[in-house]
Design a protein around this motif. Structure first.
Motif, PDB file in Angstrom:
ATOM      1  N   HIS A  60     -43.798  55.334 -16.560  1.00 29.04           N
ATOM      2  CA  HIS A  60     -43.288  54.001 -16.199  1.00 29.04           C
ATOM      3  C   HIS A  60     -42.078  54.197 -15.298  1.00 29.04           C
ATOM      4  O   HIS A  60     -40.991  54.520 -15.769  1.00 29.04           O
ATOM      5  CB  HIS A  60     -42.889  53.201 -17.448  1.00 29.04           C
ATOM      6  CG  HIS A  60     -42.362  51.820 -17.157  1.00 29.04           C
ATOM      7  ND1 HIS A  60     -42.630  50.732 -17.948  1.00 29.04           N
ATOM      8  CD2 HIS A  60     -41.581  51.339 -16.151  1.00 29.04           C
ATOM      9  CE1 HIS A  60     -42.033  49.658 -17.456  1.00 29.04           C
ATOM     10  NE2 HIS A  60     -41.381  50.005 -16.355  1.00 29.04           N
ATOM     11  N   HIS A  62     -40.489  52.982 -11.076  1.00 33.84           N
ATOM     12  CA  HIS A  62     -40.631  52.065  -9.944  1.00 33.84           C
ATOM     13  C   HIS A  62     -40.065  52.735  -8.708  1.00 33.84           C
ATOM     14  O   HIS A  62     -38.849  52.766  -8.515  1.00 33.84           O
ATOM     15  CB  HIS A  62     -39.862  50.765 -10.201  1.00 33.84           C
ATOM     16  CG  HIS A  62     -40.240  50.082 -11.480  1.00 33.84           C
ATOM     17  ND1 HIS A  62     -41.295  49.210 -11.569  1.00 33.84           N
ATOM     18  CD2 HIS A  62     -39.711  50.153 -12.721  1.00 33.84           C
ATOM     19  CE1 HIS A  62     -41.396  48.768 -12.822  1.00 33.84           C
ATOM     20  NE2 HIS A  62     -40.447  49.323 -13.529  1.00 33.84           N
ATOM     21  N   LYS A 156     -49.759  44.867 -13.700  1.00 38.15           N
ATOM     22  CA  LYS A 156     -48.550  44.746 -14.527  1.00 38.15           C
ATOM     23  C   LYS A 156     -48.158  43.272 -14.694  1.00 38.15           C
ATOM     24  O   LYS A 156     -47.820  42.590 -13.716  1.00 38.15           O
ATOM     25  CB  LYS A 156     -47.403  45.492 -13.854  1.00 38.15           C
ATOM     26  CG  LYS A 156     -46.022  45.268 -14.462  1.00 38.15           C
ATOM     27  CD  LYS A 156     -45.836  46.029 -15.767  1.00 38.15           C
ATOM     28  CE  LYS A 156     -44.436  45.857 -16.339  1.00 38.15           C
ATOM     29  NZ  LYS A 156     -43.412  46.541 -15.555  1.00 38.15           N
ATOM     30  N   ASP A 288     -38.617  54.064 -16.796  1.00 40.08           N
ATOM     31  CA  ASP A 288     -38.264  52.787 -16.165  1.00 40.08           C
ATOM     32  C   ASP A 288     -37.249  52.967 -15.032  1.00 40.08           C
ATOM     33  O   ASP A 288     -36.458  52.058 -14.732  1.00 40.08           O
ATOM     34  CB  ASP A 288     -37.755  51.767 -17.186  1.00 40.08           C
ATOM     35  CG  ASP A 288     -38.063  50.330 -16.755  1.00 40.08           C
ATOM     36  OD1 ASP A 288     -38.668  50.145 -15.675  1.00 40.08           O
ATOM     37  OD2 ASP A 288     -37.684  49.406 -17.488  1.00 40.08           O
TER      38      ASP A 288
HETATM   39 ZN   LIG Z   1     -40.137  48.724 -15.442  1.00 45.36          ZN
END
Ligand SMILES: [Zn+2]
Length: 368
Positions: A60, A62, A156, A288
């Protein structure tokens, strides 16, 4: 470090060491970008006596989101995020939503493999501004179909977020809408995951057959049992959960109920991960990174999973071979694309070892 320098692309490579997860000492060759256990004459030996792991996975993150949660316009900065992941041994990552098109990175063989989920899909004004495609519930199915076609097999959803009218976390979508959206994604051949911090959105998502839950800090014993029976995965992102007290403090004055929810979720976050693992829910490591969290922290996440109660080897699996299998990526096996990381000690004995990758091979190229 011995052998040829970073960036070297030769006829063939040779490594010997303990191959994980099997734990057997083997000789491994790399030819034409792929592993083989058949000796390749003339191969250059780049490592001996180490521990050979299938490339790590950040399940996970980005790539393409900058500080403050905005989309990066600068390709060099986007590329650097991918390089920061790679420096930590991450050779594949699941991009859990990005507001910018990062396909240009796929043309660069030295960068980690990226498995994308398209853009986040949220209800209007129910996520970080500017990041998500924001749609009314009536348009969710169409939005899911579009993102399913744009991603690499994942969609998502933002499952919950603060509802300012309520003053606390609340689900973004009615359960019947979410069920139709998940069914549509599956028809398109995509798996679905959803951001959730709280509990109330989870029964609808899990009951509709969602494939994965991100964060999942609001999971209860009953929900964990249902996930285990369905095979629904969780990516706890404990590195991000560390920010919950900060989110609580920032929201305290206007949204005291939200602040108290976030503190409660933070307090139980480790126990939730342990309960999910003990129940047999597949748990994977994701940081994240992007926005508020720096790229390249997979070792911190794997250690946090261990800290929450996963055995060291299970935490390692969550960020390497198990995560690869879940994402459809092979490990160190005959004919597989040659992606591996070498450590000078056994990471199963001491996860600190992950902080110091010794050598890295990606697509058969020496990249570290
Ligand atoms: Zn995230």
């Amino acid at each position: 470090m011995s052998g040829p320098p970073v960036g070297w692309v030769g006829e063939a490579l040779h490594l010997s060491g303990v191959v994980l997860p099997e734990g057997e000492h083997r000789d491994v060759w790399v030819r034409d970008g792929r592993f083989t256990f058949e000796p390749v004459p003339g191969a250059e030996t780049i490592s001996r006596g180490g521990w050979l792991l299938p490339g790590l996975v950040d399940a996970h993150c980005h790539v393409g989101i900058g500080p403050g949660g905005t989309g990066l316009e600068d390709r060099d900065v986007t590329r650097q995020q991918a390089l920061d992941e790679r420096a930590a041994g991450v050779l594949a990552l699941r991009d859990c939503g990005s507001p910018v098109d990062t396909r240009f990175l796929d043309d660069e063989p030295d960068l980690p493999r990226i498995i994308r989920a398209g853009r986040h899909i949220a209800a209007p004004r129910r996520y970080i501004p500017g990041l998500a495609v924001e749609v009314e519930p009536a348009d969710l199915v169409a939005a899911v179909r579009l993102q399913a076609r744009r991603g690499d097999g994942w969609v998502k959803l933002v499952g919950d977020w603060i509802d300012r009218g309520v003053g606390d976390l609340a689900p973004e979508w009615p359960a019947d809408v979410v069920a139709a959206a998940i069914a549509a994604a599956h028809e398109e051949g995509a798996r679905v995951t959803a951001h959730t911090f709280g509990t109330d959105a989870l029964p609808g998502l899990i009951g509709a057959g969602i494939d994965c839950i991100e964060h999942g800090s609001g999971l209860t014993e009953d929900l964990v049992a249902e996930m285990a029976s369905r095979g629904t995965a969780v990516v706890p992102t404990l590195v991000n959960v560390e920010n919950f007290p900060g989110f609580a403090a920032a929201g305290e004055a206007k949204f005291p109920a939200y602040a108290s929810t976030m503190r409660r979720l933070y307090a139980s976050s480790g126990a939730v991960v342990r309960a999910a693992f003990d129940a047999g829910v597949p748990v994977f490591a994701g940081t994240d990174a992007g926005g508020g969290i720096a790229h390249g922290r997979i070792a911190d996440e794997i250690r946090a999973l261990h800290g929450a109660g996963l055995p060291a080897e299970a935490a390692l699996a969550a960020g390497s071979w198990a995560a690869r299998s879940w994402l459809g990526l092979p490990c160190i096996e005959e004919g597989a694309p040659a992606d591996l990381v070498v450590y000078d000690a056994d990471p199963r004995q001491d996860l600190e070892v992950l902080m110091r990758p010794q050598r890295m091979v990606l697509r058969g190229r020496v990249v570290g």
